[in-house]
Design a protein around this motif. Structure first.
Motif, mmCIF file in Angstrom:
data_model
loop_
_atom_site.group_PDB
_atom_site.id
_atom_site.type_symbol
_atom_site.label_atom_id
_atom_site.label_comp_id
_atom_site.label_asym_id
_atom_site.label_seq_id
_atom_site.Cartn_x
_atom_site.Cartn_y
_atom_site.Cartn_z
ATOM 1 N N GLU A 67 0.903 -1.501 0.060
ATOM 2 C CA GLU A 67 0.314 0.245 -0.038
ATOM 3 C C GLU A 67 0.579 1.444 0.148
ATOM 4 O O GLU A 67 2.133 1.402 0.535
ATOM 5 C CB GLU A 67 -1.171 -0.023 1.324
ATOM 6 N N GLU A 68 0.810 2.563 -0.229
ATOM 7 C CA GLU A 68 1.045 3.987 -0.310
ATOM 8 C C GLU A 68 1.061 4.257 0.479
ATOM 9 O O GLU A 68 1.268 5.288 1.087
ATOM 10 C CB GLU A 68 0.445 4.345 -1.807
ATOM 11 N N ALA A 69 -0.144 3.668 1.902
ATOM 12 C CA ALA A 69 -0.641 5.230 2.594
ATOM 13 C C ALA A 69 -0.891 4.387 4.130
ATOM 14 O O ALA A 69 -1.652 3.542 4.173
ATOM 15 C CB ALA A 69 -1.173 6.202 2.776
ATOM 16 N N TYR A 70 -0.811 5.087 4.736
ATOM 17 C CA TYR A 70 -1.455 3.819 6.380
ATOM 18 C C TYR A 70 -1.989 5.035 6.609
ATOM 19 O O TYR A 70 -1.602 6.342 7.365
ATOM 20 C CB TYR A 70 -0.866 3.034 7.136
ATOM 21 N N GLN A 125 -0.553 9.625 9.605
ATOM 22 C CA GLN A 125 -1.183 9.718 8.157
ATOM 23 C C GLN A 125 -0.041 9.719 7.565
ATOM 24 O O GLN A 125 1.045 10.530 7.418
ATOM 25 C CB GLN A 125 -2.157 10.646 7.879
ATOM 26 N N GLY A 126 0.630 8.440 6.962
ATOM 27 C CA GLY A 126 1.657 8.492 6.362
ATOM 28 C C GLY A 126 1.900 8.288 5.057
ATOM 29 O O GLY A 126 0.513 6.285 4.289
ATOM 30 N N ARG A 127 2.944 8.439 4.074
ATOM 31 C CA ARG A 127 2.608 8.085 3.058
ATOM 32 C C ARG A 127 4.210 7.619 2.670
ATOM 33 O O ARG A 127 4.979 7.798 2.542
ATOM 34 C CB ARG A 127 2.906 9.314 1.766
ATOM 35 N N LEU A 141 6.671 5.324 0.309
ATOM 36 C CA LEU A 141 8.208 5.737 -0.480
ATOM 37 C C LEU A 141 8.628 4.923 -0.910
ATOM 38 O O LEU A 141 9.085 4.508 0.171
ATOM 39 C CB LEU A 141 8.932 6.982 -0.397
ATOM 40 N N ILE A 189 9.113 7.306 5.140
ATOM 41 C CA ILE A 189 7.553 7.443 4.776
ATOM 42 C C ILE A 189 7.974 9.191 5.400
ATOM 43 O O ILE A 189 8.680 9.178 6.556
ATOM 44 C CB ILE A 189 6.991 6.573 6.170
ATOM 45 N N GLY A 219 5.511 11.826 6.886
ATOM 46 C CA GLY A 219 3.976 12.679 7.356
ATOM 47 C C GLY A 219 3.532 13.271 7.694
ATOM 48 O O GLY A 219 4.171 13.580 8.546
#
Length: 683
Positions: A79-82, A101-103, A105, A115, A117
């Motif tokens: 997944e790209e985010a959580y 909330q993190g993205r 990479l 990450i 976020g």
């Protein structure tokens, strides 16, 4: 602020501004927080070490594990985010809900490298749900406390049971308190019957206090109003008598609760707490609910104890107040009520002085466990005592007692064993009606259950017109003990009665000689072992030992007709006695003569035989051997033919002994023989 905008408190308005960002390098584990991120996590400059693990200073372990699991799941799933919620424990002790909330990479191979976020204070948006969760948790805890307390007290029967439930292992935890005091109102005083908790034992110094309102518990009971105290020091100012004690107990708050049952104050309950600064409405209601549960349980227990006291008093009044003195032996009786249940049993015992210096002994049990059974028992005991006192044979006594019970306005029946004992001769005439027979302990410590033929229980025997109670005759030699009991002493739930009978026999074998000491021994070993779910009546009769004198010692042994080991044990006893008396050289002749006389008695009479050996010191020292049986037929010396296999017993005795003879003894006879016995000194 517009009319449509909700009102927000200062703390919530500040929380809206708590937001920051982070960069997390997954290769080396380093993490950078901007200034806003430092504020969200409540870090001072230099306090954060720049690693993900360093967040553990503010994030509880459980939340940290849950947050790490969310990140790992997102990485593994490509997944790209959580996103996730967790809590931050701020330095002032406040619990702050936080959202991140993190993205993720990833590199060209799809592996997560960094990450980036944001983190923000989510307390305001979750404030309502947090409150609901806390209320729900508190409500669940209160429900658990009520359920566990109700369940525990539902098994309490007596007042002692109630106090044990409230003070036993885990009781305070079950109540959600740190200490407890329980008092009962008795004759205008408050009696403290239970204390539990650290340092509360000092309150035992005021276990009895007047109900004058000078102490907070009695004041709560008098007014009927609960008192919730969060400052014990202030309480001491209002109640000076309590002041010196409050300084010595390690509690901060207390709830003083009246115990009301059927609109009447029966006592008071105090629950003590540590580190409590207030009582919320829910906590007050919980305390009041617990007081109601305890009051109801205590009221039931008080009623039970009163009924139990009345019932056991009635039962005790039905039993003989004193046991008559007897000559030639000793008697001990014991009676134990069941430990649990409202029921009282119809168990009884009695000792009856009979004509011609005999004594009647009886143990019985009326069907049922209630006051009706106790009342029937009292009437039946008196009737049986009257019939026995008239001098009737044992079989007639039970037949008349059965008829008496059948004519009463009851459907109850009764079991019993009755025996007439002549302690001078040792003769016992015993009968039983559906009851356990006697156990006899012999002088050498062995025990046996004589085969007592029996009839139907009293009442039923008359209803079925079978008033036959066969009589069994026994011999109780000096030093032997007879034990009668009701089934409560030998019955253990879930096991056969034979197991209990063997346990009783073992306890009798290992018990002391004296009747009273043996009765106590049996009570301690068996009644408590079985749990005493039933009443127990116990009677122990011991015939006085007859060892003779130093110059004229004497031994006795009873040999059962159906006991194959009895003959060998009798021979061993004779040989041992002769050795002790200094004439071991006579052992072979005496053993042989005794064996012949005993075999004759066991083969040709109905019953066992009593063997007695004694030293007759004058005019010439000699050993006399007696074998007594219940047959009135005298033996005859015969001259058997060469091919005969029997008939030589008395010839052998005549050849071995210097003298022999036969004498009448009551309803039987005694065959005796004598052997010259030189003095141990050789004179």
């Amino acid at each position: 602020m517009s009319e449509a905008e909700p009102e927000i408190g200062p703390g919530a308005r500040l929380a809206l501004n708590r937001m920051g960002s982070f960069v997390w390098d997954l290769d080396d584990g380093s993490m950078e927080l901007d200034a806003g991120g430092m504020v969200v996590f409540d870090f001072d400059p230099g306090e954060f070490d720049g690693t993900a693990e360093g967040l553990g200073l503010r994030v509880p372990e459980e939340d940290g594990q849950r947050l790490a699991a969310a990140v790992e799941a997102a990485l593994a799933a490509g997944e790209e985010a959580y996103g996730s919620y967790f809590t931050v424990q701020r330095r002032d002790g406040e619990e702050q809900w936080t959202h991140t909330q993190g993205r993720i990479l990833r590199d060209g191979e799809g592996r997560g490298r960094r990450i980036v976020g944001i983190v923000r204070d989510a307390t305001a948006e979750l404030a309502h749900s947090t409150l609901l969760r806390k209320l729900e948790a508190a409500r669940a805890k209160q429900t658990t406390i009520v359920q566990r307390t109700t369940e525990a007290l539902s098994r309490a029967v007596t007042v002692d049971d109630v106090t044990a439930t409230l003070t036993g292992a885990g009781a305070l935890e079950r109540l959600g308190a740190d200490g407890l005091a329980l008092g009962l109102v008795e004759n205008g005083t408050m009696k403290i019957i239970a204390l539990s908790g650290e340092t509360l034992e000092i309150l035992g110094e005021r276990r009895f206090t007047r109900m004058d309102g000078q102490l907070p518990l009695s004041h709560a009971v008098i007014t009927g109003q609960a008192r919730f105290v969060t400052s014990l020091a202030t309480l001491g100012e209002e109640f000076p008598l309590l002041g010196p004690y409050l300084e010595r107990i390690a509690f901060d708050a207390a709830a003083y609760l009246p115990l009301i049952a059927q609109a009447k104050a029966i006592g008071g309950l105090v629950l003590f707490y540590k580190r409590r600064t207030e009582f919320s409405p829910e906590e007050r209601n919980l305390c009041l609910g617990l007081a109601g549960i305890v009051a109801q349980s205590l009221q039931r227990a008080l009623l039970f104890d009163q009924e139990r006291e009345f019932a056991t008093g009635l039962q005790a009044a039905m039993l003989p107040r004193r046991i008559p003195e007897i000559t030639g032996g000793e008697i001990a009786v014991r009676y134990h009520s069941a430990w649990s249940g409202r029921e009282v049993g119809g168990d009884w015992y009695d000792v009856i002085a009979l004509p011609r210096d005999r004594v009647g002994i009886v143990v019985g049990d009326v069907q049922g466990h209630d006051t009706h059974a106790a009342a029937i028992m009292g009437q039946l005991r008196i009737a049986l005592r009257a019939y026995a006192g008239e001098g009737h044979p044992p079989s007639t006594v039970l037949a008349r007692a059965s008829r008496f019970l059948a004519e009463l306005d009851t459907e109850r029946f009764a079991t019993c064993t009755y025996a007439q004992v002549d302690l001078e001769t040792g003769g016992v005439r015993a009968v039983r009606a559906g009851h356990l027979g006697p156990l006899i302990r012999h002088t050498d410590g062995r025990t046996g259950w004589p085969n007592l033929r029996g009839g139907l229980p009293l009442g039923l025997a008359s209803a079925f017109e079978q008033e036959e109670f066969p009589e069994t005759r026994l011999d109780l030699v000096p030093g032997e003990t007879l034990v009668l009991c009701t089934d409560g002493l030998v019955e253990e739930p879930g096991t056969a009665i034979t197991t209990g009978m063997e346990a009783l026999a073992q306890a009798v074998r290992s018990g002391p000689q004296e009747a009273g000491a043996l009765a106590d021994h049996l009570s301690d070993r068996l009644w408590e072992r079985w749990g005493s779910g039933d009443d127990v009546a116990l009677l122990v009769l011991r015939r006085a030992p007859d060892p003779g004198t130093h110059r004229a010692p004497r031994i006795h042994q009873y040999v059962h007709q159906a006991d194959p080991e009895g003959l060998s044990e009798a021979r061993y006893a004779l040989r041992q006695a002769l050795r002790d008396w200094g004439v071991p050289q006579l052992a072979d002749d005496v053993e042989l003569a005794a064996g012949e006389l005993l075999v004759n008695a066991l083969l040709h009479t109905d019953g066992g035989a009593v063997l007695t050996m004694e030293v007759l010191p004058e005019p010439v020292r000699r050993i006399r051997l007696w074998v007594k049986d219940r047959s009135s037929v005298w033996p005859r010396r015969r001259t058997p033919g060469e091919a005969a296999t029997t008939g030589r017993g008395l010839l052998l005795v005549d050849a071995l002994a210097t003298h022999w003879g036969v004498e009448s003894r009551g309803d039987g006879k005694a065959v005796w023989c004598e052997f010259e016995a030189p003095n141990p000194s050789g004179g």
